[in-house]
Enzyme design. Structure first.
Site, PDB file in Angstrom:
ATOM      1  N   ASP A 259      88.912  25.227   5.578  1.00  0.00           N
ATOM      2  CA  ASP A 259      89.948  25.982   5.201  1.00  0.00           C
ATOM      3  C   ASP A 259      91.183  25.720   4.984  1.00  0.00           C
ATOM      4  OD1 ASP A 259      87.457  28.375   5.348  1.00  0.00           O
ATOM      5  OD2 ASP A 259      87.212  27.716   7.473  1.00  0.00           O
ATOM      6  N   CYS A 260      91.756  24.759   5.150  1.00  0.00           N
ATOM      7  CA  CYS A 260      93.049  24.425   5.703  1.00  0.00           C
ATOM      8  C   CYS A 260      93.937  23.334   4.299  1.00  0.00           C
ATOM      9  CB  CYS A 260      93.610  23.626   6.550  1.00  0.00           C
ATOM     10  SG  CYS A 260      93.221  24.701   8.549  1.00  0.00           S
ATOM     11  N   ILE A 261      93.158  22.214   4.470  1.00  0.00           N
ATOM     12  CA  ILE A 261      93.698  21.682   3.280  1.00  0.00           C
ATOM     13  C   ILE A 261      94.118  21.867   2.018  1.00  0.00           C
ATOM     14  CG2 ILE A 261      93.563  18.764   2.346  1.00  0.00           C
ATOM     15  CD1 ILE A 261      93.304  17.881   4.898  1.00  0.00           C
ATOM     16  N   SER A 264      95.892  25.597   1.262  1.00  0.00           N
ATOM     17  CA  SER A 264      97.628  25.180   2.215  1.00  0.00           C
ATOM     18  C   SER A 264      98.173  24.938   0.882  1.00  0.00           C
ATOM     19  CB  SER A 264      97.422  25.000   3.071  1.00  0.00           C
ATOM     20  OG  SER A 264      97.362  25.221   4.546  1.00  0.00           O
TER      21      SER A 264
END
Length: 410
Positions: A259-261, A264
């Site tokens: 969900d992040c790398i 983002s």
């Protein structure tokens, strides 16, 4: 209630448990009745790898933590923490519908003096331009005077449950908002790092994950160069890591997920475009990352041909491990799932993953996790879960693709 946490996923549940452990009375709210039931029933795996299930049991047994479905409403509380998903589309735009819905629910329930902390991932400006006016309009209260608003993005590493030991960045819309948010977050985290504005905090989250995307993609390009020179990439990385300054090791793989790398990095480039800026380094890193699953399948084809094995179109392929990283149940943005979808275009596919009982492919085929000994002509290891034995098959070839470059397992 001392605190209400809205959203009991990867960031919300550990926050709720940490607040209860700090002695606060906490209510956790989630939009999924099933999610509420699995937490209340303390089902195995409900901690999602970001909270100790023993700590969860203790918090629930103490009565300091309660959980319920959002249909039952949001009560009055001193602090509200918004941890709802903000998924990004392929253009890097965030869907803030769940965040605005949670803001509306809080605004209708809160009373003067309440503190609202947004933990959800946000593009720069979301807290001040979307959440703040929404709460003010719905509640009729004045921000910075009647209620306080701050942003504190969470750094999570599913599989590593020590979330409260990771420093937390905090920024309020006013100095008083920051002061109150630091006071609360300081009770659930070992260290708090205040910054000047919510926009700065939003950019911290986006940049630190984009940093990883760029360096993982660079490591993938290094792996290709090492292969061309017949050099072991692991040897190069290990030796480079002996440098005591200016180097931070990242490993190649079949693609960064979660969900992040990747999310983002997309937010980084989208925000740059909205301001008329270019981000060629990040754009290139995203392109490399997006290409890795296809590259991995291509390398499998090459490996089969070199060894005189049947081509993929004549194979039954068993993929072992489909989560985006080891020892977590999360398949969002998973490179392993993207590889499985690529394989399904030309081969008969199955998978094994104890963390993922069922999986729906892009072509509509529904799969159920099979034993690692299931009939197959070829086994591809995509995600290695530490808690499970190494894959050994004497009857069929086994290739480890977890580094993005298939290596036959002896």
């Amino acid at each position: 209630m001392d605190a209400v946490v809205i959203g009991l996923g990867f960031t919300g549940l550990p926050t709720a448990v940490a607040a209860a452990r700090a002695g606060m009375t906490v209510l956790g709210i989630d939009a999924s009745p099933e999610r509420v039931r699995e937490i209340a029933g303390q089902r195995q795996g409900c901690g999602l790898g970001t909270v100790s299930e023993q700590d969860l049991r203790t918090a629930l047994a103490s009565g300091r933590l309660q959980v319920r479905h959002n249909a039952d409403g949001v009560p009055r509380a001193a602090v509200y923490v918004l941890c709802v998903p903000t998924p990004a589309d392929r253009h890097g735009r965030l869907d803030v519908s769940l965040l605005t819905q949670a803001a509306d629910e809080v605004a209708r329930a809160m009373r003067p003096g309440a503190l609202v902390i947004v933990q959800s991932t946000c593009t720069p400006g979301t807290v001040e331009e979307v959440v703040l006016p929404r709460i003010a309009a719905t509640s009729g209260l004045c921000p910075g005077l009647d209620f306080h608003l701050a942003h504190s993005p969470v750094r999570t590493d599913p599989g590593n449950v020590s979330v409260d030991t990771v420093p937390r960045v905090v920024a309020g819309c006013t100095p008083r908002c920051t002061e109150l948010a630091v006071r609360f977050v300081g009770r659930v985290a070992d260290r708090v790092v205040p910054v000047s504005s919510p926009r700065a905090a939003e950019l911290v989250k986006i940049f630190e994950n984009t940093f990883r995307m760029v360096n993982i993609s660079l490591a993938c390009e290094l792996a290709a160069l090492c292969r061309a020179h017949r050099v072991d990439v692991a040897e190069v990385l290990e030796a480079a890591g002996s440098k005591p300054y200016g180097f931070l090791a990242h490993r190649p793989g079949p693609g960064a997920g979660g969900d992040c790398i990747p999310v983002s990095a997309g937010l980084f480039t989208a925000s740059a475009r909205r301001h008329g800026l270019h981000s060629p380094v990040v754009d290139a890193a995203i392109a490399v990352n997006n290409a890795m699953p296809v590259h991995t399948v291509h390398r499998v084809r090459e490996a089969l041909a070199v060894r005189g094995l049947p081509p993929l179109r004549r194979c039954r392929v068993l993929v072992v491990g489909v989560t985006y990283k080891p020892d977590t149940a999360n398949i969002r943005q998973s490179a392993a799932v993207r590889v499985l979808n690529e394989l399904a275009d030309e081969a008969e596919v199955a998978y094994h993953d104890p963390y993922v009982p069922n999986l729906l492919l892009d072509n509509g085929i529904a799969l159920t996790s099979q034993p690692v000994t299931a009939p197959a002509d070829l086994v591809l290891i995509m995600t290695r879960h530490a808690a499970h034995a190494p894959v050994r098959r004497d009857d069929v070839p086994v290739f480890d693709c977890s580094s993005g470059d298939p290596v036959q397992v002896a």
